[in-house]
Design a protein around this motif. Structure first.
Motif, PDB file in Angstrom:
ATOM      1  N   THR A  43     -19.500 -44.670  10.450  1.00 31.87           N
ATOM      2  CA  THR A  43     -20.716 -44.746  10.675  1.00 31.87           C
ATOM      3  C   THR A  43     -21.056 -45.231  12.271  1.00 31.87           C
ATOM      4  O   THR A  43     -21.849 -44.809  12.994  1.00 31.87           O
ATOM      5  CB  THR A  43     -21.342 -45.490   9.775  1.00 31.87           C
ATOM      6  OG1 THR A  43     -21.265 -44.661   8.435  1.00 31.87           O
ATOM      7  CG2 THR A  43     -23.219 -45.500  10.135  1.00 31.87           C
ATOM      8  N   ARG A  44     -20.265 -46.289  12.548  1.00 37.90           N
ATOM      9  CA  ARG A  44     -20.346 -47.054  14.040  1.00 37.90           C
ATOM     10  C   ARG A  44     -20.000 -46.208  14.921  1.00 37.90           C
ATOM     11  O   ARG A  44     -20.698 -46.032  16.086  1.00 37.90           O
ATOM     12  CB  ARG A  44     -19.306 -48.404  13.837  1.00 37.90           C
ATOM     13  CG  ARG A  44     -20.021 -49.452  13.028  1.00 37.90           C
ATOM     14  CD  ARG A  44     -19.409 -50.933  13.502  1.00 37.90           C
ATOM     15  NE  ARG A  44     -17.819 -50.631  13.211  1.00 37.90           N
ATOM     16  CZ  ARG A  44     -17.433 -50.926  11.699  1.00 37.90           C
ATOM     17  NH1 ARG A  44     -18.213 -51.257  10.936  1.00 37.90           N
ATOM     18  NH2 ARG A  44     -16.265 -50.743  11.493  1.00 37.90           N
ATOM     19  N   TYR A  74     -14.329 -49.250   4.429  1.00 36.04           N
ATOM     20  CA  TYR A  74     -14.147 -49.581   5.668  1.00 36.04           C
ATOM     21  C   TYR A  74     -14.118 -48.245   6.433  1.00 36.04           C
ATOM     22  O   TYR A  74     -15.066 -48.283   7.538  1.00 36.04           O
ATOM     23  CB  TYR A  74     -12.704 -50.195   6.048  1.00 36.04           C
ATOM     24  CG  TYR A  74     -12.595 -50.422   7.476  1.00 36.04           C
ATOM     25  CD1 TYR A  74     -13.276 -51.226   8.208  1.00 36.04           C
ATOM     26  CD2 TYR A  74     -11.809 -49.738   8.191  1.00 36.04           C
ATOM     27  CE1 TYR A  74     -12.982 -51.380   9.611  1.00 36.04           C
ATOM     28  CE2 TYR A  74     -11.556 -49.704   9.645  1.00 36.04           C
ATOM     29  CZ  TYR A  74     -12.372 -50.623  10.268  1.00 36.04           C
ATOM     30  OH  TYR A  74     -12.214 -50.627  11.539  1.00 36.04           O
ATOM     31  N   LYS A  92     -15.751 -45.502   5.898  1.00 35.53           N
ATOM     32  CA  LYS A  92     -17.142 -45.069   6.092  1.00 35.53           C
ATOM     33  C   LYS A  92     -18.117 -45.923   7.148  1.00 35.53           C
ATOM     34  O   LYS A  92     -18.505 -45.218   7.779  1.00 35.53           O
ATOM     35  CB  LYS A  92     -17.854 -45.088   4.908  1.00 35.53           C
ATOM     36  CG  LYS A  92     -18.998 -44.564   4.952  1.00 35.53           C
ATOM     37  CD  LYS A  92     -19.830 -44.393   3.590  1.00 35.53           C
ATOM     38  CE  LYS A  92     -21.184 -43.777   3.691  1.00 35.53           C
ATOM     39  NZ  LYS A  92     -21.842 -43.515   2.513  1.00 35.53           N
ATOM     40  N   GLN A  93     -17.599 -47.230   7.147  1.00 33.24           N
ATOM     41  CA  GLN A  93     -18.364 -48.172   8.126  1.00 33.24           C
ATOM     42  C   GLN A  93     -17.833 -47.709   9.454  1.00 33.24           C
ATOM     43  O   GLN A  93     -18.570 -47.628  10.326  1.00 33.24           O
ATOM     44  CB  GLN A  93     -18.290 -49.447   7.682  1.00 33.24           C
ATOM     45  CG  GLN A  93     -19.141 -49.884   6.201  1.00 33.24           C
ATOM     46  CD  GLN A  93     -18.790 -51.299   6.085  1.00 33.24           C
ATOM     47  OE1 GLN A  93     -18.082 -52.092   6.596  1.00 33.24           O
ATOM     48  NE2 GLN A  93     -19.601 -51.666   4.956  1.00 33.24           N
ATOM     49  N   TYR A  94     -16.851 -47.452   9.575  1.00 32.37           N
ATOM     50  CA  TYR A  94     -15.910 -47.257  11.012  1.00 32.37           C
ATOM     51  C   TYR A  94     -16.639 -46.028  11.512  1.00 32.37           C
ATOM     52  O   TYR A  94     -17.127 -45.976  12.543  1.00 32.37           O
ATOM     53  CB  TYR A  94     -14.406 -47.302  10.819  1.00 32.37           C
ATOM     54  CG  TYR A  94     -13.964 -46.897  12.127  1.00 32.37           C
ATOM     55  CD1 TYR A  94     -13.749 -47.753  13.281  1.00 32.37           C
ATOM     56  CD2 TYR A  94     -13.500 -45.561  12.278  1.00 32.37           C
ATOM     57  CE1 TYR A  94     -13.213 -47.230  14.439  1.00 32.37           C
ATOM     58  CE2 TYR A  94     -12.736 -45.254  13.487  1.00 32.37           C
ATOM     59  CZ  TYR A  94     -12.869 -45.911  14.558  1.00 32.37           C
ATOM     60  OH  TYR A  94     -12.207 -45.575  15.658  1.00 32.37           O
TER      61      TYR A  94
END
Length: 99
Positions: free
Chosen positions: A71-72, A65, A67-69
């Motif tokens: 990246t966004r 999560y 890393k994805q956050y």
């Protein structure tokens, strides 16, 4: 364990705290984390998958999560890393971004 890094939106000047690494917060609170970070659509998707995978999704996403956050925030919303050089360097390495 998640490490905090400050991020800043250059146009608006908004400063936020981002994280990289394993998310204990997501492990314990699941889809509530994106909801409190203002990502309502992402929270709805995570809620759906958490229910239909009987919490397996929540365990897996604890690793992914942050890393994805980030990246966004960095790629999609235009934020930039705004912490000290060592923290920014560590964040770039962990997130796999160049600069």
């Amino acid at each position: 364990m998640a490490t905090a890094v400050m991020i800043k939106h250059p146009q608006s000047g908004m400063v936020k705290k981002g994280y990289f690494g394993f998310s204990w917060t997501y492990l314990f609170f699941g889809w509530w984390v994106p909801l409190f970070r203002g990502e309502v659509g992402i929270a709805a998707i995570h809620f759906f998958f958490t229910i239909f995978t009987f919490l397996i999704w929540q365990v897996v996403m604890a690793f992914l999560y942050n890393k994805q956050y980030m990246t966004r925030m960095l790629v999609d919303k235009g934020f930039v890393l705004a912490d000290s050089d060592p923290v920014n360097t560590m964040a770039r390495l962990k997130l796999g971004i160049a600069q």
